[in-house]
Design a protein around this motif. Structure first.
Motif, PDB file in Angstrom:
ATOM      1  N   LYS A 100      71.778  34.553  22.671  1.00 29.17           N
ATOM      2  CA  LYS A 100      72.148  33.348  23.405  1.00 29.17           C
ATOM      3  C   LYS A 100      73.200  32.589  22.600  1.00 29.17           C
ATOM      4  O   LYS A 100      73.089  32.464  21.378  1.00 29.17           O
ATOM      5  CB  LYS A 100      70.902  32.488  23.614  1.00 29.17           C
ATOM      6  CG  LYS A 100      71.081  31.328  24.544  1.00 29.17           C
ATOM      7  CD  LYS A 100      69.729  30.676  24.790  1.00 29.17           C
ATOM      8  CE  LYS A 100      69.803  29.617  25.849  1.00 29.17           C
ATOM      9  NZ  LYS A 100      68.507  29.051  26.162  1.00 29.17           N
ATOM     10  N   TYR A 101      74.223  32.082  23.285  1.00 23.58           N
ATOM     11  CA  TYR A 101      75.320  31.368  22.649  1.00 23.58           C
ATOM     12  C   TYR A 101      75.494  30.008  23.320  1.00 23.58           C
ATOM     13  O   TYR A 101      75.179  29.844  24.491  1.00 23.58           O
ATOM     14  CB  TYR A 101      76.630  32.152  22.776  1.00 23.58           C
ATOM     15  CG  TYR A 101      76.549  33.553  22.233  1.00 23.58           C
ATOM     16  CD1 TYR A 101      76.860  33.811  20.905  1.00 23.58           C
ATOM     17  CD2 TYR A 101      76.154  34.620  23.039  1.00 23.58           C
ATOM     18  CE1 TYR A 101      76.789  35.106  20.388  1.00 23.58           C
ATOM     19  CE2 TYR A 101      76.079  35.909  22.537  1.00 23.58           C
ATOM     20  CZ  TYR A 101      76.393  36.139  21.220  1.00 23.58           C
ATOM     21  OH  TYR A 101      76.318  37.414  20.727  1.00 23.58           O
ATOM     22  N   LYS A 102      76.037  29.057  22.568  1.00 23.06           N
ATOM     23  CA  LYS A 102      76.348  27.738  23.089  1.00 23.06           C
ATOM     24  C   LYS A 102      77.864  27.646  23.226  1.00 23.06           C
ATOM     25  O   LYS A 102      78.594  27.969  22.292  1.00 23.06           O
ATOM     26  CB  LYS A 102      75.826  26.670  22.130  1.00 23.06           C
ATOM     27  CG  LYS A 102      76.101  25.247  22.552  1.00 23.06           C
ATOM     28  CD  LYS A 102      75.483  24.285  21.534  1.00 23.06           C
ATOM     29  CE  LYS A 102      75.741  22.849  21.895  1.00 23.06           C
ATOM     30  NZ  LYS A 102      75.106  21.936  20.932  1.00 23.06           N
ATOM     31  N   PHE A 103      78.347  27.224  24.405  1.00 29.44           N
ATOM     32  CA  PHE A 103      79.774  27.001  24.573  1.00 29.44           C
ATOM     33  C   PHE A 103      80.180  25.832  23.684  1.00 29.44           C
ATOM     34  O   PHE A 103      79.563  24.773  23.727  1.00 29.44           O
ATOM     35  CB  PHE A 103      80.115  26.635  26.026  1.00 29.44           C
ATOM     36  CG  PHE A 103      80.247  27.800  26.948  1.00 29.44           C
ATOM     37  CD1 PHE A 103      81.436  28.494  27.025  1.00 29.44           C
ATOM     38  CD2 PHE A 103      79.196  28.185  27.759  1.00 29.44           C
ATOM     39  CE1 PHE A 103      81.568  29.563  27.901  1.00 29.44           C
ATOM     40  CE2 PHE A 103      79.325  29.248  28.618  1.00 29.44           C
ATOM     41  CZ  PHE A 103      80.511  29.933  28.692  1.00 29.44           C
ATOM     42  N   VAL A 104      81.216  26.009  22.890  1.00 20.59           N
ATOM     43  CA  VAL A 104      81.749  24.925  22.075  1.00 20.59           C
ATOM     44  C   VAL A 104      82.852  24.264  22.883  1.00 20.59           C
ATOM     45  O   VAL A 104      83.834  24.905  23.249  1.00 20.59           O
ATOM     46  CB  VAL A 104      82.279  25.437  20.722  1.00 20.59           C
ATOM     47  CG1 VAL A 104      82.887  24.298  19.924  1.00 20.59           C
ATOM     48  CG2 VAL A 104      81.171  26.122  19.964  1.00 20.59           C
ATOM     49  N   MET A 105      82.666  22.977  23.172  1.00 17.75           N
ATOM     50  CA  MET A 105      83.629  22.258  23.998  1.00 17.75           C
ATOM     51  C   MET A 105      84.132  21.049  23.234  1.00 17.75           C
ATOM     52  O   MET A 105      83.394  20.392  22.506  1.00 17.75           O
ATOM     53  CB  MET A 105      82.982  21.830  25.307  1.00 17.75           C
ATOM     54  CG  MET A 105      82.558  23.002  26.172  1.00 17.75           C
ATOM     55  SD  MET A 105      81.835  22.516  27.731  1.00 17.75           S
ATOM     56  CE  MET A 105      80.141  22.222  27.225  1.00 17.75           C
ATOM     57  N   GLU A 106      85.411  20.744  23.426  1.00 19.74           N
ATOM     58  CA  GLU A 106      86.023  19.577  22.822  1.00 19.74           C
ATOM     59  C   GLU A 106      86.442  18.641  23.936  1.00 19.74           C
ATOM     60  O   GLU A 106      87.120  19.060  24.883  1.00 19.74           O
ATOM     61  CB  GLU A 106      87.240  20.001  21.994  1.00 19.74           C
ATOM     62  CG  GLU A 106      87.930  18.877  21.291  1.00 19.74           C
ATOM     63  CD  GLU A 106      89.104  19.363  20.460  1.00 19.74           C
ATOM     64  OE1 GLU A 106      90.027  18.557  20.260  1.00 19.74           O
ATOM     65  OE2 GLU A 106      89.108  20.530  20.042  1.00 19.74           O
ATOM     66  N   GLU A 107      86.040  17.362  23.829  1.00 18.35           N
ATOM     67  CA  GLU A 107      86.379  16.399  24.865  1.00 18.35           C
ATOM     68  C   GLU A 107      87.868  16.151  24.896  1.00 18.35           C
ATOM     69  O   GLU A 107      88.522  15.996  23.861  1.00 18.35           O
ATOM     70  CB  GLU A 107      85.631  15.076  24.603  1.00 18.35           C
ATOM     71  CG  GLU A 107      85.856  14.054  25.690  1.00 18.35           C
ATOM     72  CD  GLU A 107      85.047  12.791  25.477  1.00 18.35           C
ATOM     73  OE1 GLU A 107      85.166  11.877  26.309  1.00 18.35           O
ATOM     74  OE2 GLU A 107      84.298  12.712  24.492  1.00 18.35           O
ATOM     75  N   ILE A 108      88.424  16.096  26.096  1.00 16.02           N
ATOM     76  CA  ILE A 108      89.845  15.789  26.288  1.00 16.02           C
ATOM     77  C   ILE A 108      89.952  14.306  26.608  1.00 16.02           C
ATOM     78  O   ILE A 108      89.301  13.817  27.520  1.00 16.02           O
ATOM     79  CB  ILE A 108      90.435  16.637  27.438  1.00 16.02           C
ATOM     80  CG1 ILE A 108      90.325  18.107  27.130  1.00 16.02           C
ATOM     81  CG2 ILE A 108      91.885  16.227  27.697  1.00 16.02           C
ATOM     82  CD1 ILE A 108      90.738  19.009  28.280  1.00 16.02           C
ATOM     83  N   GLU A 109      90.759  13.614  25.814  1.00 15.12           N
ATOM     84  CA  GLU A 109      90.914  12.158  26.052  1.00 15.12           C
ATOM     85  C   GLU A 109      92.193  11.869  26.761  1.00 15.12           C
ATOM     86  O   GLU A 109      93.141  12.570  26.702  1.00 15.12           O
ATOM     87  CB  GLU A 109      90.849  11.421  24.716  1.00 15.12           C
ATOM     88  CG  GLU A 109      89.490  11.613  24.058  1.00 15.12           C
ATOM     89  CD  GLU A 109      89.371  10.831  22.766  1.00 15.12           C
ATOM     90  OE1 GLU A 109      90.060   9.815  22.617  1.00 15.12           O
ATOM     91  OE2 GLU A 109      88.580  11.252  21.921  1.00 15.12           O
TER      92      GLU A 109
END
Length: 109
Positions: A100-109
């Motif tokens: 199982k993996y977690k999506f790594v997401m970066e918030e776009i401002e």
């Protein structure tokens, strides 16, 4: 009931009836060839292809605009994955390897 007309592209056989302007299709009904439906269509059961991995939903020229779903299950001869929406992130599970993996997401401002 059976509705069939060689001049049309639609053949329907099985438990069909109509009531108050609605077409009612019961269990064991077969619809073959081309069926065009306008307006909102509600299904009270599963919608399945005739065989495993044999039919498409949409095409390159006629795509679905949005897909609203619970978890997304993807499987073919190369892979078997499940995407799950958690409260604050998405996970993707490799069902073949049990990882199982977690999506790594970066918030776009």
């Amino acid at each position: 009931s059976v509705f069939s007309n060689p001049g049309l592209a639609l053949t329907v056989s099985g438990a069909i009836s109509s009531s108050a302007g609605a077409l009612i299709i019961g269990g064991g009904t077969t619809i073959s060839n081309v069926l065009s439906v306008s307006g909102t269509t509600t299904f009270g059961n599963h919608v399945l292809p005739a065989g495993d991995d044999t039919h498409d939903l949409g095409s390159a020229a006629k795509r679905w605009r949005n897909i609203y779903t619970g978890d997304l299950h993807l499987k073919n001869e190369r892979g078997d994955w499940t995407i799950v929406e958690e409260e604050d992130y998405l996970t993707i599970t490799n069902n073949k390897k049990g990882k199982k993996y977690k999506f790594v997401m970066e918030e776009i401002e």
